[in-house]
Design a protein around this motif. Structure first.
Motif, PDB file in Angstrom:
ATOM      1  N   SER A 134      -3.701  -5.839  -7.677  1.00 50.43           N
ATOM      2  CA  SER A 134      -4.117  -5.880  -9.079  1.00 50.43           C
ATOM      3  C   SER A 134      -4.655  -4.530  -9.538  1.00 50.43           C
ATOM      4  N   ALA A 135      -4.463  -4.242 -10.825  1.00 46.73           N
ATOM      5  CA  ALA A 135      -5.079  -3.058 -11.414  1.00 46.73           C
ATOM      6  C   ALA A 135      -6.597  -3.180 -11.290  1.00 46.73           C
ATOM      7  N   PHE A 136      -7.246  -2.055 -11.014  1.00 50.58           N
ATOM      8  CA  PHE A 136      -8.683  -2.089 -10.773  1.00 50.58           C
ATOM      9  C   PHE A 136      -9.321  -0.840 -11.355  1.00 50.58           C
ATOM     10  N   MET A 165       0.829  -1.201   0.000  1.00 47.85           N
ATOM     11  CA  MET A 165       0.000   0.000   0.000  1.00 47.85           C
ATOM     12  C   MET A 165       0.863   1.250   0.000  1.00 47.85           C
ATOM     13  N   LYS A 166       2.043   1.167   0.601  1.00 47.39           N
ATOM     14  CA  LYS A 166       2.955   2.314   0.641  1.00 47.39           C
ATOM     15  C   LYS A 166       3.491   2.679  -0.739  1.00 47.39           C
ATOM     16  N   LEU A 167       3.364   1.776  -1.715  1.00 48.63           N
ATOM     17  CA  LEU A 167       3.893   2.005  -3.065  1.00 48.63           C
ATOM     18  C   LEU A 167       2.886   2.695  -3.981  1.00 48.63           C
ATOM     19  N   LEU A 168       1.671   2.845  -3.529  1.00 47.92           N
ATOM     20  CA  LEU A 168       0.615   3.422  -4.369  1.00 47.92           C
ATOM     21  C   LEU A 168       0.714   4.944  -4.419  1.00 47.92           C
ATOM     22  N   ASP A 169      -0.017   5.536  -5.353  1.00 46.73           N
ATOM     23  CA  ASP A 169      -0.033   6.989  -5.486  1.00 46.73           C
ATOM     24  C   ASP A 169      -0.921   7.610  -4.413  1.00 46.73           C
ATOM     25  N   GLU A 170      -0.590   8.835  -4.065  1.00 49.96           N
ATOM     26  CA  GLU A 170      -1.401   9.584  -3.104  1.00 49.96           C
ATOM     27  C   GLU A 170      -2.714  10.024  -3.737  1.00 49.96           C
ATOM     28  N   ARG A 171      -3.786   9.964  -2.975  1.00 56.74           N
ATOM     29  CA  ARG A 171      -5.080  10.526  -3.388  1.00 56.74           C
ATOM     30  C   ARG A 171      -5.216  11.869  -2.707  1.00 56.74           C
ATOM     31  N   LYS A 210     -15.472  -4.163  -4.619  1.00 53.60           N
ATOM     32  CA  LYS A 210     -14.403  -5.042  -5.101  1.00 53.60           C
ATOM     33  C   LYS A 210     -13.033  -4.372  -5.069  1.00 53.60           C
ATOM     34  N   SER A 211     -12.959  -3.122  -4.640  1.00 59.72           N
ATOM     35  CA  SER A 211     -11.690  -2.399  -4.656  1.00 59.72           C
ATOM     36  C   SER A 211     -10.663  -3.084  -3.750  1.00 59.72           C
ATOM     37  N   PRO A 212      -9.444  -3.328  -4.255  1.00 59.52           N
ATOM     38  CA  PRO A 212      -8.397  -3.945  -3.418  1.00 59.52           C
ATOM     39  C   PRO A 212      -7.809  -2.981  -2.393  1.00 59.52           C
ATOM     40  N   LEU A 213      -8.225  -1.722  -2.412  1.00 58.82           N
ATOM     41  CA  LEU A 213      -7.683  -0.731  -1.484  1.00 58.82           C
ATOM     42  C   LEU A 213      -8.426  -0.687  -0.161  1.00 58.82           C
ATOM     43  N   LEU A 214      -9.673  -1.151  -0.154  1.00 55.54           N
ATOM     44  CA  LEU A 214     -10.547  -0.893   0.983  1.00 55.54           C
ATOM     45  C   LEU A 214     -10.496  -1.994   2.032  1.00 55.54           C
ATOM     46  N   ASP A 215     -10.486  -1.570   3.277  1.00 55.86           N
ATOM     47  CA  ASP A 215     -10.565  -2.500   4.392  1.00 55.86           C
ATOM     48  C   ASP A 215     -12.009  -2.906   4.644  1.00 55.86           C
ATOM     49  N   SER A 216     -12.936  -1.981   4.414  1.00 58.59           N
ATOM     50  CA  SER A 216     -14.354  -2.258   4.623  1.00 58.59           C
ATOM     51  C   SER A 216     -15.162  -1.341   3.718  1.00 58.59           C
ATOM     52  N   GLY A 269      -9.835   3.264  -7.208  1.00 54.94           N
ATOM     53  CA  GLY A 269      -9.249   2.497  -8.291  1.00 54.94           C
ATOM     54  C   GLY A 269      -7.743   2.314  -8.148  1.00 54.94           C
ATOM     55  N   VAL A 270      -7.179   1.405  -8.955  1.00 53.20           N
ATOM     56  CA  VAL A 270      -5.741   1.149  -8.996  1.00 53.20           C
ATOM     57  C   VAL A 270      -5.307   1.131 -10.460  1.00 53.20           C
ATOM     58  N   SER A 271      -4.397   2.034 -10.832  1.00 53.66           N
ATOM     59  CA  SER A 271      -3.932   2.079 -12.214  1.00 53.66           C
ATOM     60  C   SER A 271      -2.960   0.929 -12.471  1.00 53.66           C
ATOM     61  N   GLN A 272      -2.719   0.658 -13.752  1.00 55.89           N
ATOM     62  CA  GLN A 272      -1.766  -0.392 -14.099  1.00 55.89           C
ATOM     63  C   GLN A 272      -0.365  -0.034 -13.617  1.00 55.89           C
TER      64      GLN A 272
END
Length: 252
Positions: free
Chosen positions: A191-193, A101-107, A232-238, A177-180
């Motif tokens: 995964s990209a989402f 999660m630390k590797l993702l872009d900031e929102r 279905k987002s892989p980012l969300l805890d709940s 969402g998650v970009s490629q």
């Protein structure tokens, strides 16, 4: 403030909005405390204390992090309102304790502006709203339908509410969402989402009581359930959460 703990600000703004006609003076100042659960994976629950500043005129209003103008005086049966509100929803990768999660872009946060129509009836206040990101952060659009039923009594009141908010694909992709490119940073572990437009249901209740003519205690609880592809987002805890807040204000 870290990742989604700023969502507590929106809760306080919503509570402040419910009591727009309760104060004996158009100006109020105070302090509020809010709680919201973690939203993104690996991030902490959020407890926030923020200042509250408000002004409620017949047409113009200012509520801390939002401002707007009513075309008819407040309390009118029909009203058209234009407004702008700070949208504090963010994700800072460093706040997560999960390595990928630390590797993702900031929102980033943004400002939303739009218009709404209100219809005041004997069975409550109905509101339909449309708005958009005006800072170019994600250029997304949103819509909302809500019903509120203010119940006033001597020295206080309560307001139950229910509604549905809809985000278009641009806003949802920014938040959930998650970009490629992001997926590649994690070696494909996340995964990209790509996400389409969808929204969330909410239900809540807020209340207030006057301790004196100028001092008011207010609070509320709100339950939110994200639906559709957001689940279905892989980012969300709940995909559901309950936020709560309480505050005290002084009118002058």
């Amino acid at each position: 403030m870290r990742n989604f703990n700023k969502i507590a600000i929106l809760s306080v703004i919503a509570i402040n909005s419910s009591f727009a006609m309760a104060s004996p003076s158009p100006w109020s100042v105070g302090v509020g405390a809010a709680y919201s659960p973690k939203v993104y994976k690996g991030t902490p629950t959020n407890k926030t204390v923020i200042p509250i500043l408000g002004y409620e005129g017949e047409n113009f209003f200012f509520r801390g992090f939002s401002a707007g103008y009513r075309f008819n005086p407040r309390g009118s049966t029909h009203n058209f309102i234009v407004r702008a509100i700070y949208d504090p929803r963010t994700f800072k990768p460093g706040d997560s304790d999960i390595a990928n999660m630390k590797l993702l872009d900031e929102r980033e946060d943004t400002v939303l502006a739009g218009a709404s129509y209100q219809y005041l009836t004997p069975v409550g206040l109905f509101e339909a709203a449309l708005g958009a990101d005006i800072l170019g952060v994600h250029n997304g659009l949103y819509g909302e339908l809500a019903w509120r039923f203010p119940l006033r009594f001597s020295g206080g009141g309560i307001t139950p509410a229910i509604g549905y908010s809809y985000n278009d694909n641009k806003m949802n992709q920014h938040l959930y969402g998650v970009s490629q490119q992001e997926s590649d940073k994690t070696g494909g572990d996340i995964s990209a989402f790509d996400i389409n437009g969808s929204g969330q249901y909410f239900v809540g209740i807020s209340g207030y009581v006057f301790l004196s003519r100028s001092v008011m205690v207010r609070g509320g609880v709100r339950y939110t359930n994200l639906e559709g592809d957001i689940e279905k987002s892989p980012l969300l805890d709940s995909t559901n959460s309950t936020t709560a807040n309480i505050g005290i204000t002084y009118s002058f």
